[in-house]
Design an enzyme around this catalytic site. Structure first.
Site, short mmCIF file in Angstrom:
data_model
loop_
_atom_site.label_atom_id
_atom_site.label_comp_id
_atom_site.label_asym_id
_atom_site.label_seq_id
_atom_site.Cartn_x
_atom_site.Cartn_y
_atom_site.Cartn_z
N HIS A 100 0.97 -1.15 -0.01
CA HIS A 100 -0.02 -0.10 0.03
C HIS A 100 0.78 1.17 -0.11
O HIS A 100 2.06 1.25 0.18
CB HIS A 100 -0.95 -0.10 1.22
CG HIS A 100 -0.33 0.15 2.65
ND1 HIS A 100 0.11 1.17 3.07
CD2 HIS A 100 -0.09 -0.82 3.34
CE1 HIS A 100 0.76 0.86 4.42
NE2 HIS A 100 0.23 -0.11 4.71
N CYS A 124 3.05 -5.12 6.51
CA CYS A 124 2.52 -4.46 5.34
C CYS A 124 4.04 -3.81 4.65
O CYS A 124 4.95 -3.54 5.15
CB CYS A 124 1.70 -3.40 5.25
SG CYS A 124 -0.01 -3.78 5.72
#
Length: 177
Positions: free
Chosen positions: A137, A153
């Site tokens: 992301h 992440c």
């Protein structure tokens, strides 16, 4: 390449590139691999994500990764992509940071926007049919690229995740080394 993007649903400012080492700027590079074209390869020891291209090339992006205790590795696939996604912290994160309860799934999550931790785009990582809860992301905290700061992440500068998003198909394979 790292210009302001006022045309986005939520205007994105240009990053201050003095805060990002040049080696983490997006770049097409020579890259020999046995992985097929379209595969994402995350090199955790060097903080790079490679998108394998034809003829021994790859698009390379600098990334921020999971801090100690939140690292992961293995093979998976991109099961879904979202522009300006909603963010809902996992229950384990809420247990560590109770102030995030206001963004839980029970409360509808955090709406999209420039302050949303998922940034401008998100690619959702699944192993089989199971959501790993890990994402590739964007981030507005571009100065964290090249460091271990996330809860697992893979973070990219918003301008880079927009570029990557446009190049990656649903179902693409991802290998995290």
């Amino acid at each position: 390449m790292y210009r302001a993007m006022p045309e986005e649903q939520f205007p994105i400012p240009a990053p201050d590139l003095k805060k990002v080492p040049e080696r983490y700027y997006r770049k097409q590079v020579d890259y020999q691999t046995s992985e097929k074209v379209g595969t994402l390869v995350v090199d955790t020891s060097n903080y790079y994500l490679y998108l394998v291209q034809e003829n021994g090339k790859a698009m390379r992006y600098g990334v921020g990764l999971g801090r100690a205790g939140f690292e992961w590795s293995g093979r998976a696939r991109i099961a879904r992509k979202a522009a300006w996604p909603k963010w809902t912290p996992p229950e384990e994160m809420i247990q560590r940071q109770p102030e995030l309860e206001k963004w839980s799934w029970r409360n509808g999550g955090m709406p999209p926007g420039i302050e949303n931790p998922l940034g401008a785009r998100a690619l959702y990582i699944f192993q089989g049919n199971k959501d790993t809860l890990y994402r590739i992301h964007g981030t507005g905290e571009y100065w964290t690229i090249g460091s271990a700061v996330s809860s697992g992440c893979v973070r990219l500068i918003n301008q880079d995740v927009i570029d990557l998003y446009s190049r990656v198909a649903d179902g693409s394979q991802i290998v995290v080394l």
